[in-house]
Design a protein around this motif. Structure first.
Motif, PDB file in Angstrom:
ATOM      1  N   PRO A  96       0.831  -1.207   0.000  1.00 41.40           N
ATOM      2  CA  PRO A  96       0.000   0.000   0.000  1.00 41.40           C
ATOM      3  C   PRO A  96       0.866   1.259   0.000  1.00 41.40           C
ATOM      4  O   PRO A  96       1.941   1.272   0.582  1.00 41.40           O
ATOM      5  N   LEU A  97       0.368   2.304  -0.659  1.00 40.55           N
ATOM      6  CA  LEU A  97       1.007   3.615  -0.630  1.00 40.55           C
ATOM      7  C   LEU A  97       0.286   4.467   0.407  1.00 40.55           C
ATOM      8  O   LEU A  97      -0.913   4.703   0.289  1.00 40.55           O
ATOM      9  N   HIS A  98       1.027   4.904   1.418  1.00 38.61           N
ATOM     10  CA  HIS A  98       0.450   5.661   2.530  1.00 38.61           C
ATOM     11  C   HIS A  98       0.784   7.148   2.410  1.00 38.61           C
ATOM     12  O   HIS A  98       1.762   7.538   1.768  1.00 38.61           O
ATOM     13  N   ILE A  99      -0.010   7.962   3.102  1.00 38.79           N
ATOM     14  CA  ILE A  99       0.331   9.359   3.357  1.00 38.79           C
ATOM     15  C   ILE A  99       0.158   9.587   4.850  1.00 38.79           C
ATOM     16  O   ILE A  99      -0.703   8.964   5.486  1.00 38.79           O
ATOM     17  N   ILE A 100       1.003  10.454   5.420  1.00 35.09           N
ATOM     18  CA  ILE A 100       0.962  10.693   6.861  1.00 35.09           C
ATOM     19  C   ILE A 100       1.355  12.142   7.122  1.00 35.09           C
ATOM     20  O   ILE A 100       2.146  12.734   6.374  1.00 35.09           O
ATOM     21  N   ASN A 101       0.785  12.727   8.145  1.00 36.47           N
ATOM     22  CA  ASN A 101       1.149  14.095   8.517  1.00 36.47           C
ATOM     23  C   ASN A 101       2.552  14.131   9.100  1.00 36.47           C
ATOM     24  O   ASN A 101       3.054  13.126   9.607  1.00 36.47           O
ATOM     25  N   ALA A 102       3.176  15.298   9.034  1.00 40.41           N
ATOM     26  CA  ALA A 102       4.545  15.439   9.524  1.00 40.41           C
ATOM     27  C   ALA A 102       4.660  15.150  11.020  1.00 40.41           C
ATOM     28  O   ALA A 102       5.726  14.746  11.492  1.00 40.41           O
ATOM     29  N   SER A 156      -2.432  -1.018  -3.853  1.00 39.00           N
ATOM     30  CA  SER A 156      -1.341  -1.796  -4.423  1.00 39.00           C
ATOM     31  C   SER A 156      -0.436  -0.881  -5.232  1.00 39.00           C
ATOM     32  O   SER A 156      -0.844  -0.357  -6.272  1.00 39.00           O
ATOM     33  N   ALA A 157       0.768  -0.651  -4.726  1.00 37.09           N
ATOM     34  CA  ALA A 157       1.735   0.229  -5.390  1.00 37.09           C
ATOM     35  C   ALA A 157       3.131  -0.359  -5.210  1.00 37.09           C
ATOM     36  O   ALA A 157       3.311  -1.330  -4.464  1.00 37.09           O
ATOM     37  N   ARG A 158       4.099   0.236  -5.882  1.00 36.93           N
ATOM     38  CA  ARG A 158       5.477  -0.223  -5.779  1.00 36.93           C
ATOM     39  C   ARG A 158       6.404   0.944  -5.467  1.00 36.93           C
ATOM     40  O   ARG A 158       6.209   2.043  -5.973  1.00 36.93           O
ATOM     41  N   TYR A 167       3.082   7.955  -8.981  1.00 37.90           N
ATOM     42  CA  TYR A 167       3.511   6.750  -8.275  1.00 37.90           C
ATOM     43  C   TYR A 167       3.540   5.586  -9.254  1.00 37.90           C
ATOM     44  O   TYR A 167       3.100   5.704 -10.413  1.00 37.90           O
ATOM     45  N   ILE A 168       4.062   4.443  -8.810  1.00 38.46           N
ATOM     46  CA  ILE A 168       4.098   3.225  -9.603  1.00 38.46           C
ATOM     47  C   ILE A 168       3.021   2.282  -9.082  1.00 38.46           C
ATOM     48  O   ILE A 168       3.029   1.900  -7.908  1.00 38.46           O
ATOM     49  N   ALA A 169       2.086   1.905  -9.952  1.00 40.04           N
ATOM     50  CA  ALA A 169       1.000   1.015  -9.561  1.00 40.04           C
ATOM     51  C   ALA A 169       1.512  -0.394  -9.340  1.00 40.04           C
ATOM     52  O   ALA A 169       2.631  -0.753  -9.725  1.00 40.04           O
ATOM     53  N   GLY A 170       0.674  -1.217  -8.748  1.00 39.10           N
ATOM     54  CA  GLY A 170       1.056  -2.591  -8.454  1.00 39.10           C
ATOM     55  C   GLY A 170       1.412  -3.397  -9.682  1.00 39.10           C
ATOM     56  O   GLY A 170       2.211  -4.335  -9.598  1.00 39.10           O
ATOM     57  N   ASP A 171       0.829  -3.036 -10.845  1.00 40.44           N
ATOM     58  CA  ASP A 171       1.160  -3.750 -12.078  1.00 40.44           C
ATOM     59  C   ASP A 171       2.391  -3.182 -12.772  1.00 40.44           C
ATOM     60  O   ASP A 171       2.749  -3.611 -13.870  1.00 40.44           O
ATOM     61  N   GLY A 172       3.050  -2.186 -12.146  1.00 38.72           N
ATOM     62  CA  GLY A 172       4.269  -1.600 -12.694  1.00 38.72           C
ATOM     63  C   GLY A 172       4.056  -0.394 -13.577  1.00 38.72           C
ATOM     64  O   GLY A 172       5.028   0.230 -14.008  1.00 38.72           O
TER      65      GLY A 172
END
Length: 233
Positions: free
Chosen positions: A13-19, A30-32, A50-55
């Motif tokens: 998984p591709l996450h985002i988070i606060n500082a 699903s990401a790479r 970003y790069i998806a799970g399928d590339g």
């Protein structure tokens, strides 16, 4: 300090988070990340590549949630991250390949030695780690001309912190950050500390001596740095 590397080409998984460490949420199921490091290129405050799970290389709008495919298919083991100006892309290796938005394809170029490639925000430069412990290198994307930003065991570095890795350029191009260790290589357990130096964004050369910003035995790596102008200029 205790994390293990992600296997090559694996999907996460591709996450985002606060500082401040709050607000963790998944943007893409699903990401790479290519190799162990880069996972995204920010276009602005609301959009990223970003790069998806399928590339395949994709663009995500955080406000609308809309995803746009920039390449028709994946490439190689990792897939390509494309720079902010959508002119070049890189895999886990510094190949700095040409991106053609018209055909949604990438024309691979020769691989330079090293790893950890990334781009300046203005799309003019690429930079990467040229080998074990350095040098940290630059490439002018339009001409392909390369050079060193800082040498391995550079004379401006403390003798016990001259093994350099993990390069990152500020958004404005005026600060250059990286990690440095006492000749320890392990990317997850070595005693790296963070250094920052003033940088000329027109030449990607250092204009000041690197300054140490962290002092602990943990593995301080993949720094990011932001330079805010004074409110009155």
């Amino acid at each position: 300090h205790g994390y293990e590397p992600v296997p090559k080409g694996s999907k996460c998984p591709l996450h985002i988070i606060n500082a401040d460490g709050t607000g963790d949420r998944i943007l893409v199921a699903s990401a790479r990340a290519y190799f162990e490091d880069r996972g995204a290129v920010w276009l602005n405050n609301d959009e990223l590549i970003y790069i998806a799970g399928d590339g395949a290389t994709c663009q995500l709008n955080l406000r609308s949630g809309k995803t746009t495919r920039l390449t028709k298919q994946g490439h190689g083991t990792y897939g390509f991250l494309v720079n902010r100006t959508k002119t070049f892309g890189v895999q886990g290796f510094p190949d700095f390949s040409v991106y053609d938005p018209g055909t949604q394809s990438i024309l691979p170029q020769k691989k330079h030695g090293g790893c950890q490639p990334y781009f300046s925000h203005d799309g003019v430069w690429g930079f990467w780690t040229g080998g074990g412990g350095g040098p940290l290198k630059r490439i002018h994307l339009a001409t392909g001309k390369t050079g060193n930003i800082i040498d391995k065991r550079d004379r401006r570095m403390p003798p016990d912190r001259a093994y350099v890795y993990f390069p990152m350029l500020s958004r404005c191009g005026r600060l250059f950050a990286f990690g440095a260790s006492p000749d320890q290589h392990d990317h997850f357990k070595a005693d790296y500390d963070i250094f920052i130096a003033a940088c000329d964004p027109t030449s990607l050369t250092l204009t000041g001596n690197p300054v140490r910003y962290s002092f602990n035995p943990a593995c301080d790596r993949f720094p990011d740095v932001f330079l805010a102008d004074l409110s009155l200029g």
